[in-house]
Design an enzyme around this catalytic site. Structure first.
Site, PDB file in Angstrom:
ATOM      1  N   GLY A  36      75.821 -53.264  -9.229  1.00  0.00           N
ATOM      2  CA  GLY A  36      76.329 -54.636  -9.360  1.00  0.00           C
ATOM      3  C   GLY A  36      77.835 -54.677  -9.125  1.00  0.00           C
ATOM      4  O   GLY A  36      78.351 -55.550  -8.406  1.00  0.00           O
ATOM      5  N   HIS A  37      78.551 -53.711  -9.709  1.00  0.00           N
ATOM      6  CA  HIS A  37      80.008 -53.668  -9.510  1.00  0.00           C
ATOM      7  C   HIS A  37      80.350 -53.362  -8.051  1.00  0.00           C
ATOM      8  O   HIS A  37      81.291 -53.931  -7.489  1.00  0.00           O
ATOM      9  CB  HIS A  37      80.635 -52.581 -10.385  1.00  0.00           C
ATOM     10  CG  HIS A  37      80.517 -52.828 -11.856  1.00  0.00           C
ATOM     11  ND1 HIS A  37      79.739 -52.052 -12.673  1.00  0.00           N
ATOM     12  CD2 HIS A  37      81.092 -53.753 -12.653  1.00  0.00           C
ATOM     13  CE1 HIS A  37      79.832 -52.492 -13.918  1.00  0.00           C
ATOM     14  NE2 HIS A  37      80.639 -53.528 -13.933  1.00  0.00           N
ATOM     15  N   SER A 186      73.288 -53.777 -15.883  1.00  0.00           N
ATOM     16  CA  SER A 186      74.295 -53.891 -16.932  1.00  0.00           C
ATOM     17  C   SER A 186      74.561 -52.499 -17.481  1.00  0.00           C
ATOM     18  O   SER A 186      73.631 -51.689 -17.608  1.00  0.00           O
ATOM     19  CB  SER A 186      73.778 -54.785 -18.063  1.00  0.00           C
ATOM     20  OG  SER A 186      74.555 -54.596 -19.227  1.00  0.00           O
TER      21      SER A 186
END
Ligand code: PAF
Length: 280
Positions: A36-37, A186
């Site tokens: 995600g990052h 996450s």
């Protein structure tokens, strides 16, 4: 990739980029980077010649009983990943460098968006986020900053902060990156025990079901109650399941985009997710 631990050093690096006529994009993170990052970094790269990432586990956005001390810190791996992702510079200060021993000296807040939803269950959280993001914006002075939509309320707070303080920074929000089974990526997913991880996909499935049923005309109350019941039955303790206006997080209106958001705890882990509902 350059790594800077001081404000002076990262400022000098950004000044050199600017002197060469280059635009700068910032990707603020708390580290422990995942796909995600890296999607945020790739998007940042499309908007500027230079990408700066920050890794800082910000103490002022954690409550007293939250996971500040156990939050995963993996700077060496993050540095490798960022270098592979062609990030130009990493800013990785410690708490003293960021706050100079005075974490409460100045607080930035967006009251209209900070008291509800996660703000109700994490008092002071969004003030901590708004303060550290304002500091990062002042330190790096980027043209563009990129954030994930997984933290939907945080993104709304940051957009308002930029508007309210007239900061000349374009904010870009990126859709949530998910595991194959739909679970939102996450850093906190790694806290989950196998049986907890097994039920985690139900959050996204429930949000999608609520979105569909909302579009077919079922009421907010019915659907929020349905969301609670669905998640409770597999062991989640619910902070909230809520349908809100996508722009200002108030009560949804028929002709505007909405969003359904959830925060739920299982064991010691708190998970959040959301799903957009386009206006009909
Ligand atoms: O989303 C995060 O990782 C953090 O809340 C942020 C925006 C980096 C501020 O500490």
């Amino acid at each position: 990739m350059q790594t800077h631990h001081t404000i002076a050093a990262v400022r000098a690096a950004v000044q050199a980029f600017r002197a060469a006529g280059e635009r700068v994009a910032l990707v603020p993170t708390m580290g422990n980077l995942h796909a995600g990052h890296y999607a945020l970094i790739a998007t940042a790269r499309q908007h500027a010649e230079r990408v700066v990432a920050s890794v800082f586990v910000n103490p002022t956005q954690f409550g007293l009983n939250e996971d500040y001390s156990r939050y995963p810190r993996t700077l060496a791996a993050d540095q490798e990943g960022l270098a592979r992702a062609s990030c130009d510079a990493l800013f990785a200060p410690d708490a003293d460098e960021m706050y100079g021993g005075e974490p409460d000296l100045v607080q930035v807040s967006v009251p209209s968006l900070s008291a509800s939803l996660c703000g109700e269950f994490r008092p002071g959280h969004f003030q901590g986020v708004a303060t550290v993001v304002t500091k990062l914006f002042n330190i790096v002075a980027p043209d563009v900053a990129v954030f994930g939509e997984k933290d939907f309320q945080q993104l709304a707070v940051i957009r308002s902060l930029v508007r309210g303080l007239n900061l000349p920074i374009a904010i870009i929000g990126l859709p949530t990156v998910r595991e194959a089974d739909g679970v939102a990526m996450s850093s906190r997913n790694q806290y989950l025990l196998p049986d907890q991880r097994a039920v985690a996909p139900l959050i996204y499935q429930t949000l999608q079901a609520i979105a569909r049923r909302f579009q077919s005309g079922e009421s907010v109350e019915t659907l929020e109650a349905y969301g609670h019941a669905q998640l409770r039955q597999v062991g989640f303790e619910i902070d909230y399941v809520a349908i809100r206006d996508a722009l200002n997080l108030s009560t949804p209106a028929p002709d505007r985009d909405a969003v359904v958001l959830a925060a739920a705890r299982i064991g010691t882990t708190r998970l959040i997710d959301n799903f957009r509902i386009a206006a009909q």
